[in-house]
Motif scaffolding. Structure first.
Motif, PDB file in Angstrom:
ATOM      1  N   GLY A   1      13.463  67.529  23.530  1.00  0.00           N
ATOM      2  CA  GLY A   1      13.664  67.962  24.911  1.00  0.00           C
ATOM      3  C   GLY A   1      14.709  69.053  25.036  1.00  0.00           C
ATOM      4  O   GLY A   1      14.523  70.037  25.760  1.00  0.00           O
ATOM      5  N   TRP A   2      15.809  68.907  24.335  1.00  0.00           N
ATOM      6  CA  TRP A   2      16.887  69.903  24.338  1.00  0.00           C
ATOM      7  C   TRP A   2      16.372  71.212  23.745  1.00  0.00           C
ATOM      8  O   TRP A   2      16.640  72.296  24.247  1.00  0.00           O
ATOM      9  CB  TRP A   2      18.050  69.331  23.550  1.00  0.00           C
ATOM     10  CG  TRP A   2      19.309  70.106  23.321  1.00  0.00           C
ATOM     11  CD1 TRP A   2      20.136  69.933  22.240  1.00  0.00           C
ATOM     12  CD2 TRP A   2      19.960  71.086  24.132  1.00  0.00           C
ATOM     13  NE1 TRP A   2      21.234  70.761  22.341  1.00  0.00           N
ATOM     14  CE2 TRP A   2      21.151  71.478  23.494  1.00  0.00           C
ATOM     15  CE3 TRP A   2      19.634  71.674  25.336  1.00  0.00           C
ATOM     16  CZ2 TRP A   2      22.017  72.435  24.009  1.00  0.00           C
ATOM     17  CZ3 TRP A   2      20.497  72.637  25.862  1.00  0.00           C
ATOM     18  CH2 TRP A   2      21.678  73.007  25.197  1.00  0.00           C
ATOM     19  N   THR A   3      15.600  71.112  22.662  1.00  0.00           N
ATOM     20  CA  THR A   3      15.059  72.294  21.994  1.00  0.00           C
ATOM     21  C   THR A   3      14.088  73.051  22.900  1.00  0.00           C
ATOM     22  O   THR A   3      14.107  74.279  22.965  1.00  0.00           O
ATOM     23  CB  THR A   3      14.339  71.888  20.703  1.00  0.00           C
ATOM     24  OG1 THR A   3      15.278  71.256  19.823  1.00  0.00           O
ATOM     25  CG2 THR A   3      13.723  73.084  20.002  1.00  0.00           C
ATOM     26  N   MET A   4      13.226  72.335  23.600  1.00  0.00           N
ATOM     27  CA  MET A   4      12.142  72.952  24.367  1.00  0.00           C
ATOM     28  C   MET A   4      12.454  73.144  25.850  1.00  0.00           C
ATOM     29  O   MET A   4      11.627  73.670  26.599  1.00  0.00           O
ATOM     30  CB  MET A   4      10.882  72.095  24.250  1.00  0.00           C
ATOM     31  CG  MET A   4      10.313  71.980  22.861  1.00  0.00           C
ATOM     32  SD  MET A   4       8.787  70.995  22.894  1.00  0.00           S
ATOM     33  CE  MET A   4       8.240  71.153  21.182  1.00  0.00           C
ATOM     34  N   ALA A   5      13.637  72.731  26.289  1.00  0.00           N
ATOM     35  CA  ALA A   5      13.924  72.664  27.721  1.00  0.00           C
ATOM     36  C   ALA A   5      13.763  73.994  28.450  1.00  0.00           C
ATOM     37  O   ALA A   5      13.088  74.068  29.486  1.00  0.00           O
ATOM     38  CB  ALA A   5      15.334  72.113  27.941  1.00  0.00           C
ATOM     39  N   CYS A   6      14.382  75.042  27.956  1.00  0.00           N
ATOM     40  CA  CYS A   6      14.347  76.312  28.677  1.00  0.00           C
ATOM     41  C   CYS A   6      12.937  76.890  28.728  1.00  0.00           C
ATOM     42  O   CYS A   6      12.492  77.372  29.775  1.00  0.00           O
ATOM     43  CB  CYS A   6      15.314  77.307  28.043  1.00  0.00           C
ATOM     44  SG  CYS A   6      17.044  76.865  28.279  1.00  0.00           S
ATOM     45  N   GLY A   7      12.223  76.833  27.617  1.00  0.00           N
ATOM     46  CA  GLY A   7      10.855  77.345  27.594  1.00  0.00           C
ATOM     47  C   GLY A   7       9.943  76.551  28.491  1.00  0.00           C
ATOM     48  O   GLY A   7       9.133  77.110  29.245  1.00  0.00           O
ATOM     49  N   SER A   8      10.057  75.219  28.427  1.00  0.00           N
ATOM     50  CA  SER A   8       9.231  74.363  29.281  1.00  0.00           C
ATOM     51  C   SER A   8       9.543  74.604  30.753  1.00  0.00           C
ATOM     52  O   SER A   8       8.643  74.706  31.597  1.00  0.00           O
ATOM     53  CB  SER A   8       9.473  72.888  28.947  1.00  0.00           C
ATOM     54  OG  SER A   8       9.063  72.578  27.646  1.00  0.00           O
ATOM     55  N   GLY A   9      10.834  74.662  31.072  1.00  0.00           N
ATOM     56  CA  GLY A   9      11.238  74.848  32.462  1.00  0.00           C
ATOM     57  C   GLY A   9      10.732  76.153  33.040  1.00  0.00           C
ATOM     58  O   GLY A   9      10.213  76.195  34.171  1.00  0.00           O
ATOM     59  N   ARG A  10      10.855  77.222  32.276  1.00  0.00           N
ATOM     60  CA  ARG A  10      10.410  78.533  32.782  1.00  0.00           C
ATOM     61  C   ARG A  10       8.892  78.598  32.904  1.00  0.00           C
ATOM     62  O   ARG A  10       8.363  79.095  33.906  1.00  0.00           O
ATOM     63  CB  ARG A  10      10.919  79.634  31.852  1.00  0.00           C
ATOM     64  CG  ARG A  10      10.535  81.028  32.288  1.00  0.00           C
ATOM     65  CD  ARG A  10      11.419  82.053  31.623  1.00  0.00           C
ATOM     66  NE  ARG A  10      10.865  83.378  31.608  1.00  0.00           N
ATOM     67  CZ  ARG A  10      11.521  84.457  31.180  1.00  0.00           C
ATOM     68  NH1 ARG A  10      12.753  84.326  30.719  1.00  0.00           N
ATOM     69  NH2 ARG A  10      10.968  85.642  31.193  1.00  0.00           N
ATOM     70  N   ALA A  11       8.184  78.062  31.898  1.00  0.00           N
ATOM     71  CA  ALA A  11       6.723  78.116  31.922  1.00  0.00           C
ATOM     72  C   ALA A  11       6.150  77.274  33.053  1.00  0.00           C
ATOM     73  O   ALA A  11       5.225  77.699  33.750  1.00  0.00           O
ATOM     74  CB  ALA A  11       6.169  77.647  30.575  1.00  0.00           C
ATOM     75  N   VAL A  12       6.697  76.073  33.235  1.00  0.00           N
ATOM     76  CA  VAL A  12       6.206  75.206  34.314  1.00  0.00           C
ATOM     77  C   VAL A  12       6.543  75.811  35.678  1.00  0.00           C
ATOM     78  O   VAL A  12       5.720  75.768  36.609  1.00  0.00           O
ATOM     79  CB  VAL A  12       6.778  73.782  34.171  1.00  0.00           C
ATOM     80  CG1 VAL A  12       6.486  72.951  35.421  1.00  0.00           C
ATOM     81  CG2 VAL A  12       6.187  73.098  32.938  1.00  0.00           C
ATOM     82  N   ALA A  13       7.714  76.395  35.814  1.00  0.00           N
ATOM     83  CA  ALA A  13       8.069  77.046  37.071  1.00  0.00           C
ATOM     84  C   ALA A  13       7.072  78.145  37.416  1.00  0.00           C
ATOM     85  O   ALA A  13       6.658  78.291  38.580  1.00  0.00           O
ATOM     86  CB  ALA A  13       9.489  77.615  36.998  1.00  0.00           C
ATOM     87  N   ASP A  14       6.662  78.913  36.412  1.00  0.00           N
ATOM     88  CA  ASP A  14       5.665  79.962  36.645  1.00  0.00           C
ATOM     89  C   ASP A  14       4.359  79.377  37.158  1.00  0.00           C
ATOM     90  O   ASP A  14       3.749  79.908  38.099  1.00  0.00           O
ATOM     91  CB  ASP A  14       5.412  80.745  35.357  1.00  0.00           C
ATOM     92  CG  ASP A  14       6.522  81.732  35.025  1.00  0.00           C
ATOM     93  OD1 ASP A  14       7.290  82.096  35.950  1.00  0.00           O
ATOM     94  OD2 ASP A  14       6.619  82.131  33.853  1.00  0.00           O
TER      95      ASP A  14
END
Length: 418
Positions: free
Chosen positions: A385-398
């Motif tokens: 979760g820590w590793t993927m957090a920023c990528g997941s957050g930005r992609a889902v926000a899009d």
């Protein structure tokens, strides 16, 4: 657009940040009194871009049986009467083959590499501090068999363009000088150069503060009772304290607890809690302490330098939603730090912790749309979760905002379980 984000861990907070940055009105709900107080609280501290891979891999079933009988075991299953647990285990076993492993790893690496890149941008934008370091991860091998077996990992790292070094004992000591005291205990290592480290909770708190400055509303102490559906869409989140809280769109970032609120909606995700343990201790002798992250391959324990502290984390325990921290629960992680870095940290002041990792049987997180056009998922990241957090957050926000994400969502959504 008003968006309700459920969960104020690192996944929920990064999602809120990218939504707010794009101009959305965001409210974050969490049952805890603050951000980052569940699984994000005291994890291993690894940003494991080079070690992104599913637990379900060829040979794992046999290894898992052996691990369960080790004195200081890295894995254990409690024999619960739980159809959900055993169904999840069966699904994981079905992924323990070469073809599934390569498919699942490629999906995970897609998210991980994207997260690595966007996190660098986020840090540059915000300037937040989180005891971060960029000195890689050293996977430490105690036996020649482990060193030889790492050839398969090297091939996969090369395939996905992740830089690494194969080190002899002298090379390991050059990377982690304190290991000179115990050089007889290992035969070599695999150093993953793209990996970073940092305190996930510090990051989550600091980013939540930035979010608040951007207008994000955090409602803590809000236990979610259910999600209301009206006319085929989500109409609101029913909470114990504030009643119904409504918006235009909703994101579920509740980690291991997501399935409890999703199941009544007909969204059946195979996300199961896998318990892990850690201890955090102050550095006692700088020269005897680690500089970055060391992964003990024998015990599957990570030792991470976080500023003036050492975080030691490991163990995979399948035991339902139990968060009991028994008197001997952290024995394995305590043994490893004392064995590899004697005198580096003060074990008499070690703080124990346990948390639940939201694991999918194929290792890949569950992102994006559901059968409800205003309801989205960002969950199931397991130990990453820590590793993927920023990528997941930005992609889902899009996706929530109707924009085309910068990564392909094929194989990442809940549709793969249909």
């Amino acid at each position: 657009m008003k968006v309700i984000v459920m969960g104020a861990g690192v996944i929920g907070v990064t999602t809120a940040y990218y939504l707010a940055k794009a101009g959305a009105e965001v409210t974050v709900l969490d049952r805890q009194p603050g951000a980052g107080l569940e699984t994000s609280y005291a994890n291993a501290g690894e940003l494991s871009y080079g070690m992104t891979s599913p637990w379900a891999a060829p040979g794992i079933p046999l290894k898992a049986v052996k691990w369960m009988f080790m004195k200081r075991r890295p894995f254990f299953i409690w024999p619960l009467i739980s159809p959900t647990m055993w169904a999840w285990c069966a699904q994981m076993l079905r992924n323990c083959n070469e073809e599934s492993y390569r498919i699942n790893k490629s999906r995970m690496v897609r998210v991980s590499n994207y997260s690595r890149d966007v996190m660098s941008e986020l840090i540059a934008e915000t300037g937040i501090e989180y005891d971060g370091r960029e000195q890689g991860t050293l996977q430490l091998f105690r036996t020649q068999k482990q060193l030889k077996g790492s050839k398969a990992d090297q091939d996969i790292l090369a395939e996905f363009g992740s830089p690494y070094e194969v080190l002899d004992p002298d090379g390991c000591i050059a990377a982690e000088p304190a290991l000179a005291q115990v050089r007889e205990k290992f035969v070599g290592g695999l150093r993953l150069l793209a990996d970073r480290t940092g305190d996930c909770r510090l990051f989550t708190i600091a980013l939540a503060e930035k979010c608040a400055e951007m207008g994000v509303e955090f409602q803590f102490g809000q236990t979610i009772r259910s999600i209301a559906i009206e006319n085929g869409r989500v109409a609101g989140v029913e909470t114990e304290m504030a009643g119904r809280i409504s918006g235009d769109a909703y994101v579920c970032a509740l980690g291991s607890y997501g399935p409890r609120v999703l199941r009544p909606l007909g969204i059946k995700l195979p996300v199961y809690p896998v318990k892990g343990y850690s201890v955090t201790l102050p550095i006692m002798d700088e020269a005897a302490a680690p500089q970055s992250t060391i992964m003990d391959e024998t015990h599957k324990v990570a030792i991470t330098r976080l500023g003036d502290r050492i975080r030691v984390a490991g163990t995979a325990e399948i035991a339902g939603y139990s968060k009991r921290l028994g008197p001997h629960a952290t024995d394995t992680v305590r043994h490893v730090i004392g064995d590899l870095f004697p005198g580096g940290g003060d074990l008499t002041k070690a703080e124990g912790w346990t948390g639940l990792r939201p694991m999918t049987p194929d290792g890949t997180p569950v992102l994006g749309p559901t059968q409800y056009d205003n309801f989205f998922l960002n969950t199931g990241h397991g130990t990453l979760g820590w590793t993927m957090a920023c990528g997941s957050g930005r992609a889902v926000a899009d996706v929530v905002l109707g924009r085309k994400p910068e990564i392909d969502f094929d194989g990442l959504t809940a549709a793969r379980y249909s």
